[in-house]
Motif scaffolding. Structure first.
Motif, mmCIF file in Angstrom:
data_model
loop_
_atom_site.group_PDB
_atom_site.id
_atom_site.type_symbol
_atom_site.label_atom_id
_atom_site.label_comp_id
_atom_site.label_asym_id
_atom_site.label_seq_id
_atom_site.Cartn_x
_atom_site.Cartn_y
_atom_site.Cartn_z
ATOM 1 N N GLY A 1 58.110 23.579 17.199
ATOM 2 C CA GLY A 1 57.678 24.855 17.999
ATOM 3 C C GLY A 1 57.956 25.994 17.076
ATOM 4 N N SER A 2 59.306 26.825 17.500
ATOM 5 C CA SER A 2 59.611 27.869 16.761
ATOM 6 C C SER A 2 60.959 27.949 16.711
ATOM 7 C CB SER A 2 58.663 28.940 17.323
ATOM 8 O OG SER A 2 59.067 30.222 16.564
ATOM 9 N N ARG A 3 61.461 28.813 15.815
ATOM 10 C CA ARG A 3 62.963 29.181 15.834
ATOM 11 C C ARG A 3 63.275 30.410 15.404
ATOM 12 N NH1 ARG A 3 65.187 28.164 10.715
ATOM 13 N NH2 ARG A 3 64.826 30.374 10.464
ATOM 14 N N LEU A 4 64.028 31.094 16.200
ATOM 15 C CA LEU A 4 64.463 32.444 16.094
ATOM 16 C C LEU A 4 65.906 32.372 15.756
ATOM 17 C CD1 LEU A 4 64.058 35.519 16.492
ATOM 18 C CD2 LEU A 4 64.934 35.362 18.853
ATOM 19 N N ARG A 5 66.235 33.245 14.387
ATOM 20 C CA ARG A 5 67.566 33.111 13.885
ATOM 21 C C ARG A 5 67.936 34.635 13.775
ATOM 22 N NH1 ARG A 5 67.958 30.247 8.495
ATOM 23 N NH2 ARG A 5 68.411 28.523 10.011
ATOM 24 N N ILE A 6 69.086 34.993 14.272
ATOM 25 C CA ILE A 6 69.764 36.280 14.379
ATOM 26 C C ILE A 6 70.987 36.179 13.479
ATOM 27 C CG2 ILE A 6 70.561 38.277 15.377
ATOM 28 C CD1 ILE A 6 68.509 37.542 17.727
ATOM 29 N N ARG A 7 71.290 36.871 12.349
ATOM 30 C CA ARG A 7 72.419 36.761 11.487
ATOM 31 C C ARG A 7 73.335 38.139 11.701
ATOM 32 N NH1 ARG A 7 68.744 34.572 7.780
ATOM 33 N NH2 ARG A 7 69.320 32.535 7.121
ATOM 34 N N ASN A 8 74.614 37.853 11.501
ATOM 35 C CA ASN A 8 75.502 38.920 11.577
ATOM 36 C C ASN A 8 75.270 39.821 12.947
ATOM 37 O OD1 ASN A 8 77.528 40.997 10.917
ATOM 38 N ND2 ASN A 8 76.093 42.239 9.980
ATOM 39 N N LEU A 9 75.725 39.003 14.068
ATOM 40 C CA LEU A 9 75.378 39.560 15.625
ATOM 41 C C LEU A 9 76.338 40.706 15.887
ATOM 42 C CD1 LEU A 9 75.245 35.964 17.135
ATOM 43 C CD2 LEU A 9 73.409 37.635 17.275
ATOM 44 N N ASP A 10 75.330 41.472 16.651
ATOM 45 C CA ASP A 10 76.278 42.661 17.183
ATOM 46 C C ASP A 10 76.057 42.727 18.708
ATOM 47 O OD1 ASP A 10 75.740 45.899 17.982
ATOM 48 O OD2 ASP A 10 77.241 45.724 16.500
ATOM 49 N N THR A 11 76.796 43.423 19.392
ATOM 50 C CA THR A 11 76.653 43.292 20.933
ATOM 51 C C THR A 11 75.272 43.705 21.358
ATOM 52 O OG1 THR A 11 77.897 45.492 20.911
ATOM 53 C CG2 THR A 11 79.359 43.642 21.202
ATOM 54 N N THR A 12 74.757 44.483 20.434
ATOM 55 C CA THR A 12 73.371 45.153 20.954
ATOM 56 C C THR A 12 72.129 44.217 20.857
ATOM 57 O OG1 THR A 12 72.960 45.765 18.747
ATOM 58 C CG2 THR A 12 73.907 47.465 20.045
ATOM 59 N N ASP A 13 72.500 42.882 20.328
ATOM 60 C CA ASP A 13 71.804 41.718 20.480
ATOM 61 C C ASP A 13 71.895 40.783 21.675
ATOM 62 O OD1 ASP A 13 70.897 42.012 17.489
ATOM 63 O OD2 ASP A 13 72.754 41.228 16.853
ATOM 64 N N THR A 14 72.798 41.289 22.485
ATOM 65 C CA THR A 14 72.695 40.707 23.823
ATOM 66 C C THR A 14 71.488 40.849 24.359
ATOM 67 O OG1 THR A 14 75.187 40.719 23.833
ATOM 68 C CG2 THR A 14 73.998 40.730 25.898
ATOM 69 N N GLY A 15 70.898 40.018 25.211
ATOM 70 C CA GLY A 15 69.639 40.105 25.927
ATOM 71 C C GLY A 15 69.033 38.894 26.444
ATOM 72 N N TYR A 16 68.077 38.877 27.235
ATOM 73 C CA TYR A 16 67.166 37.903 27.641
ATOM 74 C C TYR A 16 65.957 37.720 26.491
ATOM 75 C CZ TYR A 16 69.223 38.366 32.156
ATOM 76 O OH TYR A 16 69.944 38.722 33.164
ATOM 77 N N PHE A 17 65.968 36.410 26.135
ATOM 78 C CA PHE A 17 64.900 36.316 24.845
ATOM 79 C C PHE A 17 63.960 34.985 25.634
ATOM 80 C CE2 PHE A 17 68.499 37.837 22.508
ATOM 81 C CZ PHE A 17 67.714 38.563 21.285
ATOM 82 N N GLN A 18 62.783 35.554 25.316
ATOM 83 C CA GLN A 18 61.669 34.943 25.954
ATOM 84 C C GLN A 18 60.738 34.026 24.736
ATOM 85 O OE1 GLN A 18 59.287 36.613 28.508
ATOM 86 N NE2 GLN A 18 58.441 35.023 29.690
ATOM 87 N N CYS A 19 60.205 32.971 24.820
ATOM 88 C CA CYS A 19 59.443 32.243 23.934
ATOM 89 C C CYS A 19 57.938 32.092 24.755
ATOM 90 C CB CYS A 19 60.227 31.063 23.356
ATOM 91 S SG CYS A 19 58.755 29.770 22.515
ATOM 92 N N VAL A 20 57.093 32.642 24.300
ATOM 93 C CA VAL A 20 55.853 32.552 24.770
ATOM 94 C C VAL A 20 54.906 31.848 23.772
ATOM 95 C CG1 VAL A 20 53.863 33.881 25.922
ATOM 96 C CG2 VAL A 20 56.324 34.790 25.987
ATOM 97 N N ALA A 21 54.405 30.692 24.391
ATOM 98 C CA ALA A 21 53.472 29.795 23.409
ATOM 99 C C ALA A 21 52.071 30.002 24.376
ATOM 100 C CB ALA A 21 53.958 28.471 23.577
ATOM 101 N N THR A 22 51.123 30.184 23.339
ATOM 102 C CA THR A 22 49.693 29.938 23.911
ATOM 103 C C THR A 22 48.874 29.288 22.924
ATOM 104 O OG1 THR A 22 47.960 31.276 24.686
ATOM 105 C CG2 THR A 22 48.847 32.337 23.084
#
Length: 95
Positions: free
Chosen positions: A50-71
């Motif tokens: 499918g897909s992969r999301l990578r976030i490096r060097n995390l900050d508190t502003t990266d906190t949130g709801y992440f959604q994967c939408v496939a069509t």
């Protein structure tokens, strides 16, 4: 998609497992807005599953709801996970 809790400076990977015929395209959203790739920090790519999301060097502003939408033109599906970035444990101070 899994929920992830991690600390500042770490790397988080969110995996979106999806398949279909025709093969679907995947979009990533954070708090209902498109995720914007940042060189050497935020990236997403297609994978065999499918897909992969990578976030490096995390900050508190990266906190949130992440959604994967496939069509794939026939059907659209989505899944949501929460990324929570917390401050790390403070080291003990000795007088």
């Amino acid at each position: 998609m899994n929920n992830i809790t991690t600390t500042l400076g770490q790397t988080a990977e969110l995996h979106c497992k999806v398949s279909g015929n025709p093969p679907p395209t995947v979009r990533w959203l954070k708090n209902d807005a498109p995720v914007v790739q940042e060189p050497r920090r935020i990236s997403f790519r297609a994978t065999a599953y499918g897909s992969r999301l990578r976030i490096r060097n995390l900050d508190t502003t990266d906190t949130g709801y992440f959604q994967c939408v496939a069509t794939n033109g026939r059907r659209t599906v989505s899944t949501t996970g929460v990324l929570f970035v917390k401050f790390g444990e403070l080291p003990l101070a000795f007088p």
